[in-house]
Design a protein around this motif. Structure first.
Motif, PDB file in Angstrom:
ATOM      1  N   ARG A 257       0.834  -1.209   0.000  1.00 52.42           N
ATOM      2  CA  ARG A 257       0.000   0.000   0.000  1.00 52.42           C
ATOM      3  C   ARG A 257       0.872   1.265   0.000  1.00 52.42           C
ATOM      4  NH1 ARG A 257      -4.656  -0.865   4.432  1.00 52.42           N
ATOM      5  NH2 ARG A 257      -5.451   1.059   3.451  1.00 52.42           N
ATOM      6  N   LEU A 258       1.980   1.229   0.711  1.00 53.53           N
ATOM      7  CA  LEU A 258       2.874   2.388   0.714  1.00 53.53           C
ATOM      8  C   LEU A 258       3.544   2.572  -0.647  1.00 53.53           C
ATOM      9  CD1 LEU A 258       4.452   1.935   4.257  1.00 53.53           C
ATOM     10  CD2 LEU A 258       2.948   3.814   3.536  1.00 53.53           C
ATOM     11  N   SER A 259       3.839   1.464  -1.296  1.00 55.62           N
ATOM     12  CA  SER A 259       4.391   1.540  -2.647  1.00 55.62           C
ATOM     13  C   SER A 259       3.380   2.173  -3.604  1.00 55.62           C
ATOM     14  CB  SER A 259       4.797   0.149  -3.125  1.00 55.62           C
ATOM     15  OG  SER A 259       5.299   0.183  -4.433  1.00 55.62           O
ATOM     16  N   ALA A 260       2.111   1.771  -3.447  1.00 58.99           N
ATOM     17  CA  ALA A 260       1.058   2.342  -4.297  1.00 58.99           C
ATOM     18  C   ALA A 260       0.872   3.832  -4.039  1.00 58.99           C
ATOM     19  CB  ALA A 260      -0.252   1.598  -4.060  1.00 58.99           C
ATOM     20  N   LEU A 261       1.246   4.295  -2.837  1.00 61.10           N
ATOM     21  CA  LEU A 261       1.162   5.720  -2.503  1.00 61.10           C
ATOM     22  C   LEU A 261       2.366   6.498  -3.027  1.00 61.10           C
ATOM     23  CD1 LEU A 261      -0.225   5.433   1.139  1.00 61.10           C
ATOM     24  CD2 LEU A 261      -1.404   6.468  -0.825  1.00 61.10           C
ATOM     25  N   GLY A 262       3.309   5.803  -3.679  1.00 58.88           N
ATOM     26  CA  GLY A 262       4.404   6.490  -4.351  1.00 58.88           C
ATOM     27  C   GLY A 262       5.748   6.433  -3.658  1.00 58.88           C
ATOM     28  N   HIS A 263       5.873   5.653  -2.577  1.00 56.56           N
ATOM     29  CA  HIS A 263       7.146   5.576  -1.859  1.00 56.56           C
ATOM     30  C   HIS A 263       8.016   4.468  -2.452  1.00 56.56           C
ATOM     31  CE1 HIS A 263       5.602   8.323   1.138  1.00 56.56           C
ATOM     32  NE2 HIS A 263       4.536   7.561   1.286  1.00 56.56           N
ATOM     33  N   SER A 264       9.308   4.707  -2.517  1.00 55.50           N
ATOM     34  CA  SER A 264      10.228   3.716  -3.077  1.00 55.50           C
ATOM     35  C   SER A 264      10.451   2.580  -2.094  1.00 55.50           C
ATOM     36  CB  SER A 264      11.573   4.373  -3.390  1.00 55.50           C
ATOM     37  OG  SER A 264      12.241   4.735  -2.183  1.00 55.50           O
ATOM     38  N   ASN A 265      10.860   1.424  -2.619  1.00 59.00           N
ATOM     39  CA  ASN A 265      11.143   0.277  -1.750  1.00 59.00           C
ATOM     40  C   ASN A 265      12.259   0.592  -0.757  1.00 59.00           C
ATOM     41  OD1 ASN A 265       9.199  -1.463  -2.795  1.00 59.00           O
ATOM     42  ND2 ASN A 265      10.552  -2.224  -4.410  1.00 59.00           N
ATOM     43  N   ALA A 266      13.263   1.336  -1.197  1.00 61.46           N
ATOM     44  CA  ALA A 266      14.375   1.680  -0.303  1.00 61.46           C
ATOM     45  C   ALA A 266      13.889   2.527   0.858  1.00 61.46           C
ATOM     46  CB  ALA A 266      15.463   2.410  -1.079  1.00 61.46           C
ATOM     47  N   LEU A 267      13.003   3.475   0.580  1.00 57.98           N
ATOM     48  CA  LEU A 267      12.485   4.334   1.646  1.00 57.98           C
ATOM     49  C   LEU A 267      11.562   3.550   2.567  1.00 57.98           C
ATOM     50  CD1 LEU A 267      12.514   7.227   2.713  1.00 57.98           C
ATOM     51  CD2 LEU A 267      10.535   7.713   1.241  1.00 57.98           C
ATOM     52  N   ILE A 268      10.683   2.744   2.002  1.00 58.50           N
ATOM     53  CA  ILE A 268       9.766   1.950   2.821  1.00 58.50           C
ATOM     54  C   ILE A 268      10.535   1.029   3.753  1.00 58.50           C
ATOM     55  CG2 ILE A 268       7.991   0.150   2.734  1.00 58.50           C
ATOM     56  CD1 ILE A 268       7.127   1.359   0.018  1.00 58.50           C
ATOM     57  N   SER A 269      11.671   0.508   3.290  1.00 62.24           N
ATOM     58  CA  SER A 269      12.457  -0.426   4.094  1.00 62.24           C
ATOM     59  C   SER A 269      13.102   0.225   5.312  1.00 62.24           C
ATOM     60  CB  SER A 269      13.546  -1.067   3.226  1.00 62.24           C
ATOM     61  OG  SER A 269      12.964  -1.915   2.257  1.00 62.24           O
ATOM     62  N   ARG A 270      13.059   1.543   5.424  1.00 60.24           N
ATOM     63  CA  ARG A 270      13.570   2.206   6.616  1.00 60.24           C
ATOM     64  C   ARG A 270      12.622   2.020   7.802  1.00 60.24           C
ATOM     65  NH1 ARG A 270      14.802   7.856   6.884  1.00 60.24           N
ATOM     66  NH2 ARG A 270      16.020   7.111   8.663  1.00 60.24           N
ATOM     67  N   ILE A 271      11.380   1.616   7.562  1.00 60.00           N
ATOM     68  CA  ILE A 271      10.449   1.333   8.651  1.00 60.00           C
ATOM     69  C   ILE A 271      10.666  -0.106   9.119  1.00 60.00           C
ATOM     70  CG2 ILE A 271       8.025   1.099   9.306  1.00 60.00           C
ATOM     71  CD1 ILE A 271       7.352   3.255   7.276  1.00 60.00           C
ATOM     72  N   ALA A 272      10.824  -0.291  10.430  1.00 63.39           N
ATOM     73  CA  ALA A 272      11.022  -1.622  11.003  1.00 63.39           C
ATOM     74  C   ALA A 272       9.682  -2.204  11.431  1.00 63.39           C
ATOM     75  CB  ALA A 272      11.957  -1.541  12.215  1.00 63.39           C
TER      76      ALA A 272
END
Length: 309
Positions: A257-272
């Motif tokens: 869902r975060l990817s669909a909102l436009g966030h990159s995989n690298a950025l999303i992976s900063r969330i633990a």
């Protein structure tokens, strides 16, 4: 640790004269680090310099100072056979007596350990060179302490069982400024620690823009949609670290869902996610212990070895 004027003032108000006992120097193995301090009054104390015979002797000396009205003292104590402690090192302790008449308006960074005189040039130079949070020093008859380091911000989103457990573990630790957010005032417990700012907000995600860029975030609400909105807002705003309560399955859905909102995989992976140490169990207190351990090691990006990437 610099002089905590707020804690000292509160102790003086509650108990009258108070003696601050400071570990001014250590050599070899010692039970607590240089800069550790405790407060002692006639029938009580707060904090610890390591317990055992060392602390007992320090407390007795502090109460002798209170009875005699002495202002300062210092002493080097070997931690060997004389104190029946096996640390094997030595500590230098400084005792300072404070009351309503001698309580400073601001935390002084240099104080004479005897009769007051002009500030020595060596002490003035040390003051200029000391970085915030540096260890104290005894120099030419003066005690020199650094300015306090800036507290690292921790924003806790949600005051349910896990949120309460984490705040109860983190609040007593030094060096943290905790902001705690939930939907309404009755979400929070009746007693809030002094270093915790509780904020009720009907739309918590709107507060994300007020968080410092170097804040650690823990997203722990009861509502998955709100959790997602907070993750989305955090990724737009920036953070030092961010942890999300949940399972691997929840995180897989959130990543999509975060990817669909436009966030990159690298950025999303900063969330633990999940947070804590799963080997400790899923009890709120066990999660809090694991989260606190990760934060003390530098950030909740280390929150779990099972983190999805």
């Amino acid at each position: 640790m610099s002089l905590d004027l707020a804690a000292l003032s509160a102790a003086v108000t509650a108990h009258g004269a108070v003696v601050r006992v400071l570990v001014a120097a250590t050599a070899g193995s010692a039970p607590r680090d240089q800069g550790t301090a405790m407060l002692v009054w006639e029938d009580g104390q707060s904090g610890t310099i390591g317990g055992g015979a060392l602390e007992h002797q320090a407390v007795m000396a502090a109460r002798d100072m209170l009875a005699a009205g002495r202002a300062t003292a210092q002493r080097r104590l070997p931690l060997g056979p004389a104190l029946r402690q096996c640390c094997g090192g030595a500590v230098t302790l400084v005792w300072e007596r404070f009351d309503e008449a001698t309580l400073p308006d601001a935390a002084p960074r240099a104080r004479p350990m005897g009769p007051a005189g002009d500030l020595p040039a060596t002490v003035a130079r040390r003051l200029r060179e000391m970085r915030p949070g540096a260890a104290p020093a005894l120099l030419d008859g003066w005690l020199v302490e650094a300015a306090p380091p800036e507290a690292r911000p921790l924003w806790v989103w949600g005051a349910g069982h896990v949120g309460r457990a984490i705040v109860s573990v983190m609040a007593p630790l030094p060096g943290r400024a905790i902001t705690w957010i939930d939907l309404a005032p009755d979400c929070f417990p009746d007693a809030i620690p002094d270093n915790v700012t509780a904020i009720p907000a009907a739309a918590p995600e709107a507060l994300m823009r007020r968080a410092p860029a170097n804040a650690d975030h823990l997203i722990l609400t009861r509502d998955h949609d709100l959790d997602l909105a907070l993750c989305h807002a955090a990724l737009h705003h920036g953070f030092a670290s961010c942890g999300l309560i949940g399972s691997a399955t929840k995180w897989a859905r959130f990543r999509s869902r975060l990817s669909a909102l436009g966030h990159s995989n690298a950025l999303i992976s900063r969330i633990a996610c999940p947070i804590g140490d799963t080997s400790l169990g899923r009890d709120p207190q066990a999660i809090a212990v694991g989260v606190a351990s990760a934060l003390l090691k530098g950030g909740n990006e280390k929150m779990t070895r099972d983190r999805a990437v």
